[in-house]
Design a protein around this motif. Sequence first.
Motif, PDB file in Angstrom:
ATOM      1  N   ASP A 116      -0.829  31.815  27.746  1.00 55.89           N
ATOM      2  CA  ASP A 116      -1.784  32.454  28.657  1.00 55.89           C
ATOM      3  C   ASP A 116      -3.239  32.066  28.425  1.00 55.89           C
ATOM      4  OD1 ASP A 116      -1.956  33.688  26.279  1.00 55.89           O
ATOM      5  OD2 ASP A 116      -1.207  35.642  26.959  1.00 55.89           O
ATOM      6  N   SER A 117      -3.476  31.051  27.585  1.00 57.49           N
ATOM      7  CA  SER A 117      -4.873  30.658  27.382  1.00 57.49           C
ATOM      8  C   SER A 117      -5.045  29.143  27.376  1.00 57.49           C
ATOM      9  CB  SER A 117      -5.402  31.239  26.070  1.00 57.49           C
ATOM     10  OG  SER A 117      -4.852  30.539  24.975  1.00 57.49           O
ATOM     11  N   VAL A 118      -6.265  28.747  27.697  1.00 57.65           N
ATOM     12  CA  VAL A 118      -6.670  27.346  27.553  1.00 57.65           C
ATOM     13  C   VAL A 118      -7.702  27.326  26.436  1.00 57.65           C
ATOM     14  CG1 VAL A 118      -7.915  25.455  28.652  1.00 57.65           C
ATOM     15  CG2 VAL A 118      -6.233  26.767  29.954  1.00 57.65           C
ATOM     16  N   ASP A 119      -7.492  26.439  25.473  1.00 60.27           N
ATOM     17  CA  ASP A 119      -8.333  26.460  24.273  1.00 60.27           C
ATOM     18  C   ASP A 119      -9.079  25.146  24.114  1.00 60.27           C
ATOM     19  OD1 ASP A 119      -7.171  29.044  23.421  1.00 60.27           O
ATOM     20  OD2 ASP A 119      -5.352  27.835  23.273  1.00 60.27           O
ATOM     21  N   LEU A 120     -10.406  25.273  24.114  1.00 62.40           N
ATOM     22  CA  LEU A 120     -11.247  24.081  23.986  1.00 62.40           C
ATOM     23  C   LEU A 120     -11.908  24.080  22.623  1.00 62.40           C
ATOM     24  CD1 LEU A 120     -12.622  24.980  27.377  1.00 62.40           C
ATOM     25  CD2 LEU A 120     -11.964  22.616  27.013  1.00 62.40           C
ATOM     26  N   ALA A 121     -12.149  22.893  22.087  1.00 62.78           N
ATOM     27  CA  ALA A 121     -12.840  22.820  20.806  1.00 62.78           C
ATOM     28  C   ALA A 121     -13.781  21.629  20.766  1.00 62.78           C
ATOM     29  CB  ALA A 121     -11.824  22.720  19.670  1.00 62.78           C
ATOM     30  N   VAL A 122     -14.930  21.844  20.155  1.00 64.56           N
ATOM     31  CA  VAL A 122     -15.888  20.760  19.925  1.00 64.56           C
ATOM     32  C   VAL A 122     -16.188  20.753  18.431  1.00 64.56           C
ATOM     33  CG1 VAL A 122     -18.207  19.885  20.392  1.00 64.56           C
ATOM     34  CG2 VAL A 122     -16.902  20.973  22.230  1.00 64.56           C
ATOM     35  N   GLN A 123     -15.856  19.625  17.800  1.00 63.51           N
ATOM     36  CA  GLN A 123     -15.994  19.551  16.343  1.00 63.51           C
ATOM     37  C   GLN A 123     -17.023  18.502  15.944  1.00 63.51           C
ATOM     38  OE1 GLN A 123     -12.411  18.361  14.259  1.00 63.51           O
ATOM     39  NE2 GLN A 123     -13.224  19.140  12.314  1.00 63.51           N
ATOM     40  N   ASP A 124     -17.869  18.867  14.972  1.00 60.24           N
ATOM     41  CA  ASP A 124     -18.780  17.864  14.408  1.00 60.24           C
ATOM     42  C   ASP A 124     -18.648  17.851  12.896  1.00 60.24           C
ATOM     43  OD1 ASP A 124     -20.904  19.513  12.980  1.00 60.24           O
ATOM     44  OD2 ASP A 124     -21.013  20.416  14.981  1.00 60.24           O
ATOM     45  N   PHE A 125     -19.270  16.855  12.269  1.00 66.17           N
ATOM     46  CA  PHE A 125     -19.194  16.694  10.821  1.00 66.17           C
ATOM     47  C   PHE A 125     -20.609  16.729  10.249  1.00 66.17           C
ATOM     48  CE2 PHE A 125     -15.679  14.842  13.048  1.00 66.17           C
ATOM     49  CZ  PHE A 125     -14.587  15.393  12.389  1.00 66.17           C
ATOM     50  N   ASP A 173     -24.883  12.090   8.625  1.00 62.08           N
ATOM     51  CA  ASP A 173     -24.553  10.653   8.614  1.00 62.08           C
ATOM     52  C   ASP A 173     -23.359  10.317   9.501  1.00 62.08           C
ATOM     53  OD1 ASP A 173     -26.565  10.466   6.838  1.00 62.08           O
ATOM     54  OD2 ASP A 173     -25.280  10.420   5.055  1.00 62.08           O
ATOM     55  N   ARG A 174     -22.373  11.217   9.499  1.00 61.92           N
ATOM     56  CA  ARG A 174     -21.153  10.892  10.237  1.00 61.92           C
ATOM     57  C   ARG A 174     -21.340  11.255  11.713  1.00 61.92           C
ATOM     58  NH1 ARG A 174     -15.179  13.161   8.634  1.00 61.92           N
ATOM     59  NH2 ARG A 174     -14.077  12.351  10.467  1.00 61.92           N
ATOM     60  N   LYS A 175     -21.622  10.260  12.528  1.00 63.71           N
ATOM     61  CA  LYS A 175     -21.984  10.508  13.920  1.00 63.71           C
ATOM     62  C   LYS A 175     -20.755  10.489  14.812  1.00 63.71           C
ATOM     63  CE  LYS A 175     -26.763   9.055  13.459  1.00 63.71           C
ATOM     64  NZ  LYS A 175     -27.105  10.417  13.017  1.00 63.71           N
ATOM     65  N   GLU A 176     -19.877  11.465  14.540  1.00 60.41           N
ATOM     66  CA  GLU A 176     -18.620  11.535  15.266  1.00 60.41           C
ATOM     67  C   GLU A 176     -18.478  12.931  15.864  1.00 60.41           C
ATOM     68  OE1 GLU A 176     -14.510  10.838  13.467  1.00 60.41           O
ATOM     69  OE2 GLU A 176     -15.839   9.479  12.350  1.00 60.41           O
ATOM     70  N   ILE A 177     -18.000  13.005  17.091  1.00 61.27           N
ATOM     71  CA  ILE A 177     -17.761  14.313  17.703  1.00 61.27           C
ATOM     72  C   ILE A 177     -16.390  14.312  18.355  1.00 61.27           C
ATOM     73  CG2 ILE A 177     -18.544  15.926  19.490  1.00 61.27           C
ATOM     74  CD1 ILE A 177     -21.411  14.728  18.886  1.00 61.27           C
ATOM     75  N   HIS A 178     -15.605  15.299  18.013  1.00 63.12           N
ATOM     76  CA  HIS A 178     -14.258  15.390  18.574  1.00 63.12           C
ATOM     77  C   HIS A 178     -14.178  16.539  19.574  1.00 63.12           C
ATOM     78  CE1 HIS A 178     -12.443  13.457  14.673  1.00 63.12           C
ATOM     79  NE2 HIS A 178     -13.271  12.660  15.318  1.00 63.12           N
ATOM     80  N   VAL A 179     -13.772  16.206  20.788  1.00 62.34           N
ATOM     81  CA  VAL A 179     -13.550  17.237  21.800  1.00 62.34           C
ATOM     82  C   VAL A 179     -12.046  17.340  21.986  1.00 62.34           C
ATOM     83  CG1 VAL A 179     -14.015  17.905  24.192  1.00 62.34           C
ATOM     84  CG2 VAL A 179     -15.706  16.574  22.924  1.00 62.34           C
ATOM     85  N   SER A 180     -11.539  18.555  22.140  1.00 61.61           N
ATOM     86  CA  SER A 180     -10.104  18.656  22.413  1.00 61.61           C
ATOM     87  C   SER A 180      -9.803  19.871  23.267  1.00 61.61           C
ATOM     88  CB  SER A 180      -9.307  18.712  21.108  1.00 61.61           C
ATOM     89  OG  SER A 180      -9.596  19.909  20.447  1.00 61.61           O
ATOM     90  N   VAL A 181      -8.698  19.807  23.955  1.00 61.93           N
ATOM     91  CA  VAL A 181      -8.276  20.936  24.769  1.00 61.93           C
ATOM     92  C   VAL A 181      -6.759  21.104  24.647  1.00 61.93           C
ATOM     93  CG1 VAL A 181      -8.489  19.427  26.787  1.00 61.93           C
ATOM     94  CG2 VAL A 181      -8.140  21.858  27.124  1.00 61.93           C
ATOM     95  N   GLY A 182      -6.348  22.332  24.366  1.00 64.64           N
ATOM     96  CA  GLY A 182      -4.931  22.648  24.235  1.00 64.64           C
ATOM     97  C   GLY A 182      -4.661  23.937  24.997  1.00 64.64           C
TER      98      GLY A 182
END
Length: 271
Positions: free
Chosen positions: A181-190, A168-177
Amino acid sequence: SDARIPALRTNDELSHLINEFNAMLDRIQRFIDQQTDFVGDVSHELRTPVAILEGHLNLLNRWGKDDPEVLDESLKASLQEVSRMKSLIQEMLDLTRADQVETQFVNAVTEVNEVVEQVTNDMQMIHPDFTITLEDELPGPTWVQFYRNHMEQVLIILVDNAVKYSRDRKEIHVSVGSSDDSVDLAVQDFGEGIAPQNQDRVFNRFYRVDKARSREKGGNGLGLSIAKQLIDGYHGTIGVESVQGSGSIFRISLPKLTEKQVAEYQRRQEA
Ligand code: ADP
């Protein structure tokens, strides 16, 4: 049959050579086994769409000329199966190519913020009924060794999945930190989440938690294995944190290039 050379009792150079040789044979055997498995999996995956196609062609053959309804439905269904096979073949090609990424030969540097912004915007446009947001960006331009189109491909696979397995919750969060020495990406859904015992398996070729559901969504079970193959090739890591029933976070970590490495790369490009 075992092609390995029996070990010697002595601990000299010859023994060492034999051990190395045997280890090499083991690696070759593992590779052959993987290829054999892959051919078996592919044949298996092609059986369903081919059987469905055959069924509809038989219907068409028998009743298609007289019954416009059969004609209409079976043609539609056949075209759908053909397009499914087409995407399966494309994904298998992608997987084979992803397999061949060798970082030492990759002469490509990509700025992360820009790619993440672009993919987030594109995916928002394709999925207007979702809210796809970029939650966190890096404070300044940050580079990784990665072909830009490979990075786009990986992000698209993750966001596509977040859409496919949402609820039901049609939300997607993308983030990058980043860290030192690293680049960290994340894709979150509910969305539906993944049970703990399946979390490692989702990166395996052709693995789907729910075959029927994935098929209904047009899935082949290859997306995450393509993503993992690419990330591995660039010496990064990919993993998932998930709670069944409430959502998943897919995380990617990539080695961050130093400013010196980026400057060197740019000098080489200009030369
Ligand atoms: P496909 O989506 O084509 O089936 P993937 O390799 O991309 O193949 O994913 C493998 C399986 O992992 C999916 O079939 C699904 O069961 C599970 N999965 C992937 N992403 C998610 C997600 N964001 N939420 C829940 N399950 C997921």
